[in-house]
Write a protein that holds these residues in place. Structure first.
Motif, PDB file in Angstrom:
ATOM      1  N   MET A 144      16.296   0.913   4.087  1.00  0.00           N
ATOM      2  CA  MET A 144      15.563   0.791   5.357  1.00  0.00           C
ATOM      3  C   MET A 144      14.077   1.048   5.106  1.00  0.00           C
ATOM      4  SD  MET A 144      17.916   0.003   7.281  1.00  0.00           S
ATOM      5  CE  MET A 144      19.474  -0.322   6.505  1.00  0.00           C
ATOM      6  N   PHE A 145      13.248   0.466   5.927  1.00  0.00           N
ATOM      7  CA  PHE A 145      11.817   0.662   5.722  1.00  0.00           C
ATOM      8  C   PHE A 145      11.109   0.925   7.039  1.00  0.00           C
ATOM      9  CE2 PHE A 145      12.286  -3.757   6.787  1.00  0.00           C
ATOM     10  CZ  PHE A 145      11.206  -4.018   7.595  1.00  0.00           C
ATOM     11  N   ASN A 146      10.000   1.595   6.937  1.00  0.00           N
ATOM     12  CA  ASN A 146       9.121   1.834   8.073  1.00  0.00           C
ATOM     13  C   ASN A 146       7.717   1.482   7.583  1.00  0.00           C
ATOM     14  OD1 ASN A 146       7.965   2.763  10.407  1.00  0.00           O
ATOM     15  ND2 ASN A 146       8.064   4.923   9.827  1.00  0.00           N
ATOM     16  N   ILE A 147       7.082   0.501   8.218  1.00  0.00           N
ATOM     17  CA  ILE A 147       5.738   0.108   7.779  1.00  0.00           C
ATOM     18  C   ILE A 147       4.720   1.077   8.367  1.00  0.00           C
ATOM     19  CG2 ILE A 147       3.979  -1.709   7.804  1.00  0.00           C
ATOM     20  CD1 ILE A 147       6.202  -3.768   8.002  1.00  0.00           C
ATOM     21  N   LEU A 148       4.067   1.846   7.485  1.00  0.00           N
ATOM     22  CA  LEU A 148       3.055   2.795   7.950  1.00  0.00           C
ATOM     23  C   LEU A 148       1.690   2.121   8.053  1.00  0.00           C
ATOM     24  CD1 LEU A 148       4.146   5.868   5.800  1.00  0.00           C
ATOM     25  CD2 LEU A 148       4.643   5.459   8.205  1.00  0.00           C
ATOM     26  N   LYS A 149       1.404   1.210   7.129  1.00  0.00           N
ATOM     27  CA  LYS A 149       0.150   0.454   7.170  1.00  0.00           C
ATOM     28  C   LYS A 149       0.356  -0.891   6.483  1.00  0.00           C
ATOM     29  CE  LYS A 149      -3.959   2.681   6.864  1.00  0.00           C
ATOM     30  NZ  LYS A 149      -5.012   3.435   6.151  1.00  0.00           N
ATOM     31  N   ALA A 150      -0.421  -1.890   6.908  1.00  0.00           N
ATOM     32  CA  ALA A 150      -0.329  -3.208   6.283  1.00  0.00           C
ATOM     33  C   ALA A 150      -1.709  -3.848   6.303  1.00  0.00           C
ATOM     34  CB  ALA A 150       0.661  -4.083   7.033  1.00  0.00           C
ATOM     35  N   ARG A 151      -2.000  -4.608   5.266  1.00  0.00           N
ATOM     36  CA  ARG A 151      -3.309  -5.268   5.211  1.00  0.00           C
ATOM     37  C   ARG A 151      -3.211  -6.515   4.331  1.00  0.00           C
ATOM     38  NH1 ARG A 151      -6.683  -5.162   1.161  1.00  0.00           N
ATOM     39  NH2 ARG A 151      -5.812  -3.297   0.224  1.00  0.00           N
ATOM     40  N   ASP A 178       0.214  17.180  -1.314  1.00  0.00           N
ATOM     41  CA  ASP A 178       1.646  16.868  -1.351  1.00  0.00           C
ATOM     42  C   ASP A 178       1.822  15.410  -0.914  1.00  0.00           C
ATOM     43  OD1 ASP A 178       4.334  16.583  -1.041  1.00  0.00           O
ATOM     44  OD2 ASP A 178       4.631  18.385   0.170  1.00  0.00           O
ATOM     45  N   ALA A 179       1.990  14.522  -1.894  1.00  0.00           N
ATOM     46  CA  ALA A 179       2.057  13.079  -1.609  1.00  0.00           C
ATOM     47  C   ALA A 179       3.209  12.736  -0.672  1.00  0.00           C
ATOM     48  CB  ALA A 179       2.188  12.300  -2.915  1.00  0.00           C
ATOM     49  N   ALA A 180       4.267  13.530  -0.697  1.00  0.00           N
ATOM     50  CA  ALA A 180       5.432  13.228   0.142  1.00  0.00           C
ATOM     51  C   ALA A 180       5.097  13.332   1.631  1.00  0.00           C
ATOM     52  CB  ALA A 180       6.577  14.168  -0.201  1.00  0.00           C
ATOM     53  N   LYS A 181       4.044  14.080   1.962  1.00  0.00           N
ATOM     54  CA  LYS A 181       3.676  14.235   3.382  1.00  0.00           C
ATOM     55  C   LYS A 181       2.600  13.252   3.823  1.00  0.00           C
ATOM     56  CE  LYS A 181       4.572  19.203   3.758  1.00  0.00           C
ATOM     57  NZ  LYS A 181       3.902  20.510   3.906  1.00  0.00           N
ATOM     58  N   CYS A 182       1.968  12.572   2.885  1.00  0.00           N
ATOM     59  CA  CYS A 182       0.816  11.726   3.210  1.00  0.00           C
ATOM     60  C   CYS A 182       1.264  10.452   3.927  1.00  0.00           C
ATOM     61  CB  CYS A 182       0.070  11.376   1.923  1.00  0.00           C
ATOM     62  SG  CYS A 182      -1.341  10.296   2.192  1.00  0.00           S
ATOM     63  N   ILE A 183       0.568  10.087   5.000  1.00  0.00           N
ATOM     64  CA  ILE A 183       0.881   8.856   5.734  1.00  0.00           C
ATOM     65  C   ILE A 183      -0.230   7.811   5.571  1.00  0.00           C
ATOM     66  CG2 ILE A 183       2.398   9.903   7.462  1.00  0.00           C
ATOM     67  CD1 ILE A 183      -0.077   9.950   9.363  1.00  0.00           C
ATOM     68  N   GLY A 184      -1.172   8.082   4.676  1.00  0.00           N
ATOM     69  CA  GLY A 184      -2.210   7.095   4.375  1.00  0.00           C
ATOM     70  C   GLY A 184      -3.189   6.838   5.495  1.00  0.00           C
ATOM     71  N   LEU A 234       4.747   1.663   2.798  1.00  0.00           N
ATOM     72  CA  LEU A 234       6.083   1.730   3.391  1.00  0.00           C
ATOM     73  C   LEU A 234       6.724   3.086   3.177  1.00  0.00           C
ATOM     74  CD1 LEU A 234       7.771  -1.566   2.060  1.00  0.00           C
ATOM     75  CD2 LEU A 234       6.677  -1.223   4.275  1.00  0.00           C
ATOM     76  N   GLU A 235       7.525   3.492   4.147  1.00  0.00           N
ATOM     77  CA  GLU A 235       8.437   4.610   3.923  1.00  0.00           C
ATOM     78  C   GLU A 235       9.812   3.998   3.731  1.00  0.00           C
ATOM     79  OE1 GLU A 235       8.844   9.017   5.389  1.00  0.00           O
ATOM     80  OE2 GLU A 235       8.965   7.604   7.051  1.00  0.00           O
ATOM     81  N   LEU A 236      10.380   4.178   2.563  1.00  0.00           N
ATOM     82  CA  LEU A 236      11.683   3.598   2.252  1.00  0.00           C
ATOM     83  C   LEU A 236      12.758   4.675   2.324  1.00  0.00           C
ATOM     84  CD1 LEU A 236      10.699   1.487  -0.896  1.00  0.00           C
ATOM     85  CD2 LEU A 236      10.874   0.702   1.474  1.00  0.00           C
ATOM     86  N   THR A 237      13.911   4.297   2.852  1.00  0.00           N
ATOM     87  CA  THR A 237      15.024   5.241   2.930  1.00  0.00           C
ATOM     88  C   THR A 237      16.296   4.556   2.444  1.00  0.00           C
ATOM     89  OG1 THR A 237      14.011   6.270   4.875  1.00  0.00           O
ATOM     90  CG2 THR A 237      16.305   6.805   4.465  1.00  0.00           C
ATOM     91  N   GLY A 238      16.993   5.206   1.546  1.00  0.00           N
ATOM     92  CA  GLY A 238      18.238   4.649   1.030  1.00  0.00           C
ATOM     93  C   GLY A 238      18.801   5.576  -0.030  1.00  0.00           C
ATOM     94  N   THR A 254      21.068  10.248   0.434  1.00  0.00           N
ATOM     95  CA  THR A 254      19.986   9.409   0.959  1.00  0.00           C
ATOM     96  C   THR A 254      18.644  10.102   0.732  1.00  0.00           C
ATOM     97  OG1 THR A 254      21.447   8.545   2.648  1.00  0.00           O
ATOM     98  CG2 THR A 254      19.099   8.286   3.036  1.00  0.00           C
ATOM     99  N   ILE A 255      17.706   9.327   0.238  1.00  0.00           N
ATOM    100  CA  ILE A 255      16.369   9.884   0.015  1.00  0.00           C
ATOM    101  C   ILE A 255      15.326   8.991   0.696  1.00  0.00           C
ATOM    102  CG2 ILE A 255      16.908  11.009  -2.189  1.00  0.00           C
ATOM    103  CD1 ILE A 255      15.569   8.603  -3.589  1.00  0.00           C
ATOM    104  N   SER A 256      14.157   9.547   0.937  1.00  0.00           N
ATOM    105  CA  SER A 256      13.032   8.790   1.490  1.00  0.00           C
ATOM    106  C   SER A 256      11.875   8.879   0.526  1.00  0.00           C
ATOM    107  CB  SER A 256      12.604   9.367   2.840  1.00  0.00           C
ATOM    108  OG  SER A 256      13.538   9.032   3.817  1.00  0.00           O
ATOM    109  N   LYS A 257      11.117   7.805   0.466  1.00  0.00           N
ATOM    110  CA  LYS A 257       9.990   7.754  -0.458  1.00  0.00           C
ATOM    111  C   LYS A 257       8.894   6.914   0.175  1.00  0.00           C
ATOM    112  CE  LYS A 257      11.120   7.294  -4.936  1.00  0.00           C
ATOM    113  NZ  LYS A 257      11.419   6.753  -6.247  1.00  0.00           N
ATOM    114  N   ARG A 258       7.662   7.367   0.023  1.00  0.00           N
ATOM    115  CA  ARG A 258       6.539   6.544   0.510  1.00  0.00           C
ATOM    116  C   ARG A 258       5.917   5.834  -0.673  1.00  0.00           C
ATOM    117  NH1 ARG A 258       4.487  11.161   4.662  1.00  0.00           N
ATOM    118  NH2 ARG A 258       6.027  10.673   6.227  1.00  0.00           N
ATOM    119  N   VAL A 259       5.854   4.534  -0.581  1.00  0.00           N
ATOM    120  CA  VAL A 259       5.281   3.752  -1.674  1.00  0.00           C
ATOM    121  C   VAL A 259       4.265   2.756  -1.131  1.00  0.00           C
ATOM    122  CG1 VAL A 259       7.254   3.895  -3.248  1.00  0.00           C
ATOM    123  CG2 VAL A 259       7.158   2.063  -1.593  1.00  0.00           C
ATOM    124  N   VAL A 260       3.297   2.437  -1.970  1.00  0.00           N
ATOM    125  CA  VAL A 260       2.318   1.413  -1.634  1.00  0.00           C
ATOM    126  C   VAL A 260       2.638   0.174  -2.466  1.00  0.00           C
ATOM    127  CG1 VAL A 260      -0.129   0.845  -1.479  1.00  0.00           C
ATOM    128  CG2 VAL A 260       0.602   3.219  -1.273  1.00  0.00           C
TER     129      VAL A 260
END
Ligand code: SF4
Ligand code: SF4
Length: 138
Positions: free
Chosen positions: A31-38, A114-120, A50-54, A2-8
């Motif tokens: 699975m997803f976690n919405i960090l920001k939406a507009r 480090d983009a992997a740590k950024c939460i936008g 989104l932070e995606l996990t799968g 399982t990996i996690s990735k933050r994508v816009v």
């Protein structure tokens, strides 16, 4: 694995009502976690951070699905750009960054991202005194 990735995700007005996140879970088991939406009031375009996990395979298939739908997906390092010619390495962005996505290497005094740590959160852009950071996330 399982990996996690933050994508816009950037998508046109025609896809604002599309149940993308539902499909990610139901069809791809991502699975997803919405960090920001507009949704832009100017042009109706939508953006999600989104932070995606799968599993890697499910993650890749879900990104292919989004692309075929007409959604532009970017990793966070594409949506946060630092202009080297404007940056004076003052370190303020590293000080205000809540996740240490920006950090300063003490010995060389160089700035790292480090983009992997950024939460936008956008704090780096708002606090950079030289306007060296541009962000395109929601
Ligand atoms: S705050 Fe701006 S000028 Fe200072 S290190 Fe960060 S990007 Fe460079
Ligand atoms: S957007 Fe927020 S989390 Fe990302 S690098 Fe800037 S301050 Fe850090």
């Amino acid at each position: 694995m399982t990996i996690s990735k933050r994508v816009v995700l950037h998508f046109p007005p025609s896809l604002v009502e599309e149940p993308m996140t539902y499909v990610l879970v139901k069809k791809f088991n991502v699975m997803f976690n919405i960090l920001k939406a507009r949704v832009s009031v100017d042009d109706g375009e939508g953006a999600l951070l989104l932070e995606l996990t799968g599993t890697e395979r499910n993650m890749n298939n879900s990104l292919i699905y989004l692309k075929q739908l007409g959604v532009k997906t970017e990793t966070l390092d594409k949506d946060l750009v630092r202009a080297d010619e404007k940056c004076v390495q003052c370190g303020i962005c590293a000080l205000v960054c809540p996740t240490s996505a920006f950090s300063i290497t003490a010995r060389e005094m160089t700035l790292n991202f480090d983009a992997a740590k950024c939460i936008g959160c956008d704090e780096c852009r708002k606090n950079c005194p030289y306007g060296a950071i541009k962000t395109y996330f929601p």
